[in-house]
Write an enzyme that holds these catalytic residues in place. Structure first.
Site, PDB file in Angstrom:
ATOM      1  N   SER A  67       0.819  -1.217   0.000  1.00  0.00           N
ATOM      2  CA  SER A  67       0.000   0.000   0.000  1.00  0.00           C
ATOM      3  C   SER A  67       0.855   1.270   0.000  1.00  0.00           C
ATOM      4  O   SER A  67       1.579   1.506  -0.949  1.00  0.00           O
ATOM      5  CB  SER A  67      -0.967  -0.050   1.175  1.00  0.00           C
ATOM      6  N   ASP A 118      -2.594   6.275  -3.372  1.00  0.00           N
ATOM      7  CA  ASP A 118      -1.485   5.633  -2.658  1.00  0.00           C
ATOM      8  C   ASP A 118      -0.882   4.552  -3.578  1.00  0.00           C
ATOM      9  O   ASP A 118      -1.275   4.441  -4.744  1.00  0.00           O
ATOM     10  CB  ASP A 118      -1.978   5.041  -1.318  1.00  0.00           C
ATOM     11  N   ASP A 152      -6.034   1.963  -3.809  1.00  0.00           N
ATOM     12  CA  ASP A 152      -7.352   1.743  -3.201  1.00  0.00           C
ATOM     13  C   ASP A 152      -7.796   3.012  -2.478  1.00  0.00           C
ATOM     14  O   ASP A 152      -8.939   3.127  -2.063  1.00  0.00           O
ATOM     15  CB  ASP A 152      -7.376   0.512  -2.268  1.00  0.00           C
TER      16      ASP A 152
HETATM   17 MG    MG Z   1      -3.675   1.151  -0.180  1.00  0.00          MG
END
Ligand code: MG
Length: 453
Positions: free
Chosen positions: A103, A242, A246
């Site tokens: 992430s 990011d 998401d």
């Molecule tokens: Mg993420």
């Protein structure tokens, strides 16, 4: 559930994450692949995708090998945003989805997140089942003629684009600057916005796991270039994602980064109905929703908790102030690309983002962290939970779903929760006035420090 309480947790609040070479190795990824396949009883299909990190192909090979060795087939998507893995898992009727990503963590890290076939992330109970299989090495054994196969399914990307575009009605062309931080949204986010009729300028949209342009966390410190470019080019909007896209964050038409809470309140108001958010979300959420006759339900921090509550309450929308938004009419996986399209749709109706945000109420907020050794967090939090309420005379409500959140009669509130990863106890506080905010902080901090000593 864990058969043995001593089994160390591998999964955190959002999948497994850690540095490549120590926590995250090919051996480890192989075992995760074997564990998922074993959990699925060696049957069915698993979708696999990855973001732009340098270790991704290595880890993908290992996870896919583990999945196939224990019997599952693999549907490989290649480099895609996390939401596409959630979407493909649900639309291709696969049995699970795996995204290889850390992430917003820095370049040396990587991680693994697992999805159910409704596009919802694995629950804590499911993650603990996987941990138990890895710990006991109790993997499903396959004969030579039971091993899994691997196929590619890139055509799903076109279906994803088509379906996303069908969900928005964009009234006029906007000038949008997109900063994907060289992460997994780099190709798709600008493409979608162009297909939606926007004039798109790109920043950091060359996939690169060393994240040369900026850190993959989309916050004010990392989005200075985006803010400048929006201002210089006179764009209507800046969009940032990011590392795995998401999440979505926005810069308004004046080149200012939007307040995370206000942006969430703005879009929630637009969605109407019942909205799910987390315990750390600001008061503007409640005020905006009551204005449109809607309601707000708060849950634990973490997108999987938001997703579970959306299903439970048949909510219209859910989101965390971090920019993680869930669109249940599309998929139960947070989707930063759809979030960007939804924001473009809203602004295309006429009002500028800066104007829309200025209509959202904002109150003085304080965020502080107190150092607390990891091993004492639990006992200290228990004492805080038991006695914090007695510090004040005007408590309206106490919520202990995640830490302790106290709401006062004037709607001011304080949240005290332990950090999931670092040796801190965090205080988040929003008061109706500066004076009130400082007052609550003083009383609370004195009380917590006394317990800690
Ligand atoms: Mg993420």
């Amino acid at each position: 559930m864990h058969k043995n309480e001593e089994i160390p947790r591998l999964f955190g609040t959002s999948g497994i994450r850690g540095p490549v070479g120590s926590k995250i190795t090919t051996n480890f990824a192989l075992n995760v692949g074997k564990a998922i396949s074993t959990y699925l009883k060696g049957k069915g299909k698993v979708v696999v995708g990855y973001d732009t990190r340098t270790s991704n192909q290595m880890l993908e090979n290992a996870i896919c090998a583990g999945l196939m060795e224990c019997g599952c087939d693999v549907i490989s998507l290649g480099m895609v945003p996390t939401p596409l893995v959630g979407y493909a898992t649900s639309r291709l009727h696969a049995d699970a989805g795996v995204m290889i990503t850390a992430s917003h963590n820095p370049s040396p890290d990587n991680g693994i997140k697992v999805w159910n076939n409704d596009g919802m992330a694995y629950s804590t109970e499911q993650e603990m089942e996987l941990e138990n299989i890895i710990h006991t090495e109790n993997y499903n054994k396959c004969e030579w003629d039971e091993l899994g196969k691997k196929e590619e399914a890139y055509e799903i990307i076109n279906l994803y684009i088509e379906e996303l575009l069908s969900l928005v009605d964009i009234k006029k062309s906007l000038k949008v600057v997109v900063d994907c931080g060289s992460g997994a949204g780099s190709y798709l986010s600008p493409l979608l916005l162009r297909k939606a009729g926007c004039e798109v300028l790109t920043l950091n949209c060359q996939p690169d796991g060393s994240f040369p342009g900026r850190n993959p966390e989309p916050n004010a410190d990392n989005l200075k270039d985006l803010m400048d470019v929006v201002k210089i080019t006179g764009a209507d909007l800046g969009i940032a994602h990011d590392g795995d896209a998401d999440r979505m964050m926005a810069v308004d038409d004046t080149g200012k980064i939007a307040s995370f809470d206000k942006l969430l309140a703005l879009i929630s108001k637009e969605m109407g109905g019942t909205i799910i958010t987390t315990v750390d979300a600001a008061l503007c959420m409640d005020e905006c929703m009551s204005e449109v006759g809607g309601s707000v339900i708060r849950t634990k921090v973490g997108d999987v908790h938001v997703a579970q509550e959306i299903v439970k309450h048949k909510a219209t929308f859910g989101g965390e102030p971090s920019g993680t938004w869930l669109h249940p009419n599309f998929c139960m996986c947070p989707d930063g690309l759809l979030s960007a399209l939804k924001l473009v749709e809203l602004i295309s109706q006429g009002q500028k983002l800066s104007e829309l945000l200025s209509e959202i109420p904002e109150y003085p907020t304080i965020r502080e962290k107190l150092t607390c050794p990891n091993e004492s967090k639990e006992i200290i939090m228990k004492s805080i939970e038991d006695a914090l309420e007695s510090c004040y005379s005007d408590v309206l409500d106490v919520n202990t779903i995640d830490g302790v959140r106290i709401t006062f009669k004037d709607d001011s509130w304080i949240l005290i929760r332990p950090s999931g990863t670092e040796p801190y106890i965090r205080i988040t506080l929003e008061g109706k006035t500066e004076k009130r905010t400082e007052e609550i902080l003083k009383v609370s901090k004195e009380f917590i420090l006394e317990i800690m000593n």
